[in-house]
Write a protein that holds these residues in place. Structure first.
Motif, PDB file in Angstrom:
ATOM      1  N   GLY A  16       0.746  -1.257  -0.009  1.00 16.75           N
ATOM      2  CA  GLY A  16      -0.063   0.039   0.150  1.00 16.75           C
ATOM      3  C   GLY A  16       0.774   1.442  -0.018  1.00 16.75           C
ATOM      4  N   PRO A  17       2.099   1.690   1.028  1.00 16.80           N
ATOM      5  CA  PRO A  17       2.586   2.715   0.777  1.00 16.80           C
ATOM      6  C   PRO A  17       3.539   2.842  -0.161  1.00 16.80           C
ATOM      7  N   GLU A  18       3.843   1.748  -0.928  1.00 15.91           N
ATOM      8  CA  GLU A  18       4.636   2.118  -2.224  1.00 15.91           C
ATOM      9  C   GLU A  18       3.772   2.554  -3.427  1.00 15.91           C
ATOM     10  N   ILE A  19       2.622   1.834  -3.408  1.00 20.27           N
ATOM     11  CA  ILE A  19       1.712   2.209  -4.653  1.00 20.27           C
ATOM     12  C   ILE A  19       1.256   3.350  -4.604  1.00 20.27           C
ATOM     13  N   ILE A  20       1.021   3.796  -3.225  1.00 14.78           N
ATOM     14  CA  ILE A  20       0.360   5.195  -2.964  1.00 14.78           C
ATOM     15  C   ILE A  20       1.510   6.187  -3.460  1.00 14.78           C
ATOM     16  N   VAL A  21       2.547   6.217  -2.947  1.00 19.23           N
ATOM     17  CA  VAL A  21       3.501   7.102  -3.530  1.00 19.23           C
ATOM     18  C   VAL A  21       3.943   7.101  -4.902  1.00 19.23           C
ATOM     19  N   LYS A  22       4.041   5.896  -5.457  1.00 20.64           N
ATOM     20  CA  LYS A  22       4.069   5.936  -6.961  1.00 20.64           C
ATOM     21  C   LYS A  22       2.743   6.469  -7.613  1.00 20.64           C
ATOM     22  N   ALA A  53      12.443   5.476  -0.471  1.00 20.82           N
ATOM     23  CA  ALA A  53      12.936   4.502  -1.250  1.00 20.82           C
ATOM     24  C   ALA A  53      12.808   4.707  -2.463  1.00 20.82           C
ATOM     25  N   ALA A  54      11.531   5.437  -3.227  1.00 15.13           N
ATOM     26  CA  ALA A  54      11.376   5.858  -4.205  1.00 15.13           C
ATOM     27  C   ALA A  54      11.913   7.132  -4.731  1.00 15.13           C
ATOM     28  N   GLY A  55      12.401   7.671  -3.930  1.00 16.87           N
ATOM     29  CA  GLY A  55      13.072   9.152  -4.225  1.00 16.87           C
ATOM     30  C   GLY A  55      12.077  10.192  -4.372  1.00 16.87           C
ATOM     31  N   ALA A  56      10.967  10.244  -3.789  1.00 14.49           N
ATOM     32  CA  ALA A  56       9.847  11.282  -4.320  1.00 14.49           C
ATOM     33  C   ALA A  56       9.590  12.253  -3.241  1.00 14.49           C
ATOM     34  N   PRO A  57       9.062  13.397  -3.554  1.00 16.17           N
ATOM     35  CA  PRO A  57       9.067  14.603  -2.722  1.00 16.17           C
ATOM     36  C   PRO A  57       8.256  14.125  -1.668  1.00 16.17           C
ATOM     37  N   PRO A  58       8.397  15.105  -0.582  1.00 12.00           N
ATOM     38  CA  PRO A  58       7.419  14.742   0.737  1.00 12.00           C
ATOM     39  C   PRO A  58       6.011  15.121   0.485  1.00 12.00           C
ATOM     40  N   ILE A  59       5.140  14.396   1.379  1.00  7.70           N
ATOM     41  CA  ILE A  59       3.830  14.720   1.000  1.00  7.70           C
ATOM     42  C   ILE A  59       3.500  15.458   2.552  1.00  7.70           C
ATOM     43  N   GLY A 314       8.075  -3.699  -0.234  1.00 14.25           N
ATOM     44  CA  GLY A 314       9.305  -3.210   0.195  1.00 14.25           C
ATOM     45  C   GLY A 314      10.393  -3.373  -0.697  1.00 14.25           C
ATOM     46  N   LYS A 315      10.128  -4.066  -1.810  1.00 10.71           N
ATOM     47  CA  LYS A 315      11.249  -4.368  -2.830  1.00 10.71           C
ATOM     48  C   LYS A 315      11.016  -3.255  -3.950  1.00 10.71           C
ATOM     49  N   GLY A 316      10.160  -2.480  -4.091  1.00 16.60           N
ATOM     50  CA  GLY A 316      10.265  -1.406  -4.913  1.00 16.60           C
ATOM     51  C   GLY A 316       9.767  -1.762  -6.333  1.00 16.60           C
ATOM     52  N   ILE A 317       9.021  -3.004  -6.329  1.00 13.65           N
ATOM     53  CA  ILE A 317       8.808  -3.555  -7.809  1.00 13.65           C
ATOM     54  C   ILE A 317       7.034  -3.438  -8.069  1.00 13.65           C
ATOM     55  N   ALA A 318       6.219  -2.996  -6.884  1.00 12.36           N
ATOM     56  CA  ALA A 318       4.718  -3.068  -6.964  1.00 12.36           C
ATOM     57  C   ALA A 318       4.293  -2.129  -7.999  1.00 12.36           C
ATOM     58  N   SER A 319       3.402  -2.398  -8.818  1.00 11.28           N
ATOM     59  CA  SER A 319       2.742  -1.585  -9.531  1.00 11.28           C
ATOM     60  C   SER A 319       1.528  -0.802  -9.165  1.00 11.28           C
ATOM     61  N   GLU A 320       1.391   0.417  -9.330  1.00 10.77           N
ATOM     62  CA  GLU A 320       0.427   1.401  -8.998  1.00 10.77           C
ATOM     63  C   GLU A 320      -0.608   1.514 -10.151  1.00 10.77           C
ATOM     64  N   THR A 321      -0.575   0.657 -11.226  1.00  8.62           N
ATOM     65  CA  THR A 321      -1.315   0.642 -12.263  1.00  8.62           C
ATOM     66  C   THR A 321      -2.957   0.605 -11.638  1.00  8.62           C
ATOM     67  N   SER A 322      -3.407  -0.469 -10.909  1.00  9.32           N
ATOM     68  CA  SER A 322      -4.943  -0.609 -10.285  1.00  9.32           C
ATOM     69  C   SER A 322      -5.199   0.476  -9.487  1.00  9.32           C
ATOM     70  N   LEU A 323      -4.216   1.069  -8.788  1.00 12.78           N
ATOM     71  CA  LEU A 323      -4.585   2.312  -7.696  1.00 12.78           C
ATOM     72  C   LEU A 323      -5.008   3.385  -8.532  1.00 12.78           C
ATOM     73  N   ILE A 324      -3.951   3.659  -9.474  1.00 14.33           N
ATOM     74  CA  ILE A 324      -4.624   5.046 -10.310  1.00 14.33           C
ATOM     75  C   ILE A 324      -5.983   4.663 -11.205  1.00 14.33           C
ATOM     76  N   GLU A 325      -6.059   3.429 -11.521  1.00 15.19           N
ATOM     77  CA  GLU A 325      -7.482   3.410 -12.018  1.00 15.19           C
ATOM     78  C   GLU A 325      -8.594   3.585 -10.925  1.00 15.19           C
ATOM     79  N   ALA A 326      -8.249   2.961  -9.975  1.00 15.38           N
ATOM     80  CA  ALA A 326      -9.342   3.244  -8.871  1.00 15.38           C
ATOM     81  C   ALA A 326      -9.368   4.706  -8.359  1.00 15.38           C
ATOM     82  N   ILE A 327      -8.351   5.665  -8.465  1.00 17.00           N
ATOM     83  CA  ILE A 327      -8.450   6.982  -8.440  1.00 17.00           C
ATOM     84  C   ILE A 327      -9.439   7.388  -9.435  1.00 17.00           C
TER      85      ILE A 327
END
Length: 339
Positions: A16-22, A53-59, A314-327
């Motif tokens: 969840g945390p990883e795909i949200i950040v992505k 881990a993703a090098g993303a900006p702060p939320i 925690g491996k950085g390989i999860a896909s955010e595709t389904s979450l973006i579609e849900a949004i």
């Protein structure tokens, strides 16, 4: 300007945390333009670890009662124990519940336009003392309703369900005229909110060949057919019962806008078969496309169509595709909802 969409983290030990950040990173241009507003609710430490881990900006972290920027994070509760990625823990289940509880409160108060849920782990949830089969049952109790309906969507494959989590022997008992009609009504309403003016809905037969004139059972003839006839008389564009071995092919071909399935696997298998992207070289799935929508609640809820995936957390390989579609689905349903 539209209201925020609440993004609940689900189990913070999962993906969840990883795909949200992505997803937030992928949607950053829309967020910056003011076209989309997201409020992430969950476990702050887990989100920060995923962000680093993703090098993303702060939320930005915000109090619940403040005005929120276009992208903001709301802590669901006090962190009482460390969360270890990929491990079932009551603390993670507690946070999954708290995030949903907060999201429902905000949605019921009109402060967010919809709730989009990342996956939870049922074992962790129950270990925390919250005895629900999953999100759907939890949301029903928190919003005070009974008889919600699950709709799965992948592209033009939209499938709602008369029954879900029950034994096959229970399906004919639960597939009553009232239940089938409620599923038809809710499916019809959701399709109209998605912009389909005259939705075409097919009802999948329960028995092979729709009962073959009663040779293989009479449920389709005695229960489903009269229910469909009443819906048609009331002005709905409903067809069926259509044999289950062809109805989804016709849906994929665009002959219908949605199918009402009689039971869990009847509806899930065709959607997930198309939604999984499998690498033919390794035989492993790379991503899952699809959205789970809960109909019949006083709030809009969409979800990813996959689980917590503890094995890759925690491996950085999860896909955010389904979450973006849900949004995106939540946006469409919120825009089409009665004001």
């Amino acid at each position: 300007m539209s209201r925020h969409l609440a993004i609940t983290m689900g189990d913070p030990a999962g993906i969840g945390p990883e795909i949200i950040v992505k997803a937030c990173t992928a949607l950053a241009p829309r967020i910056a333009a003011g076209d989309l507003k997201l409020l992430v609710i969950g476990h702050g430490t887990a989100l920060e670890q995923a962000r680093e881990a993703a090098g993303a900006p702060p939320i930005p972290r915000v109090p619940v009662d403040d005005a929120w920027p276009a992208l903001a994070f709301l802590q669901a509760g006090e962190e009482k124990a460390p969360i270890i990625q990929g491990q079932v823990a009551a603390e993670a289940g507690r946070f999954a519940y708290l995030a949903i509880e907060q999201g429902v409160k905000l949605a019921m108060a009109g402060r967010v336009g919809a709730i989009v849920t990342a996956p939870l782990n049922k074992e962790a949830l129950n270990n925390a003392g919250y005895h629900y089969a999953g999100h759907t049952e939890m949301l029903a109790e928190l919003t005070g309703v009974k008889g919600s309906v699950m709709l799965l969507a992948h592209g033009n494959m939209r499938v709602s369900h008369v029954t879900t989590h029950c034994a096959l022997e229970e399906v004919p008992k639960r597939a009553t005229p009232d239940r089938i009609r409620r599923v038809l009504d809710l499916t019809h309403g959701a399709l109209k909110r998605l912009g389909i003016q005259n939705p075409r809905i097919a009802v999948a037969a329960l028995n092979p060949h729709a009962g073959e004139g009663g040779l293989f059972g009479r449920q389709d003839i005695d229960v489903t057919e009269p229910t469909i006839a009443k819906a048609v008389a009331d002005g709905m564009n409903v067809l069926g019962p259509v044999p289950g071995d062809t109805v989804f092919v016709k849906l994929r071909a665009g002959q219908y806008d949605a199918v009402v399935a009689m039971y869990h696997d009847q509806g899930h298998i065709p959607v997930k078969l198309l939604g999984f992207n499998v690498d033919p070289a390794t035989g492993k799935w790379e991503a899952l496309s699809g959205v789970n929508v809960t109909l019949g609640l006083p709030v809009i809820r969409t979800s990813v169509d996959h689980g917590t995936a503890f094995d890759i957390a925690g491996k950085g390989i999860a896909s955010e595709t389904s979450l973006i579609e849900a949004i995106e689905y939540a946006e469409q349903l919120a825009a089409g909802a009665p004001q």
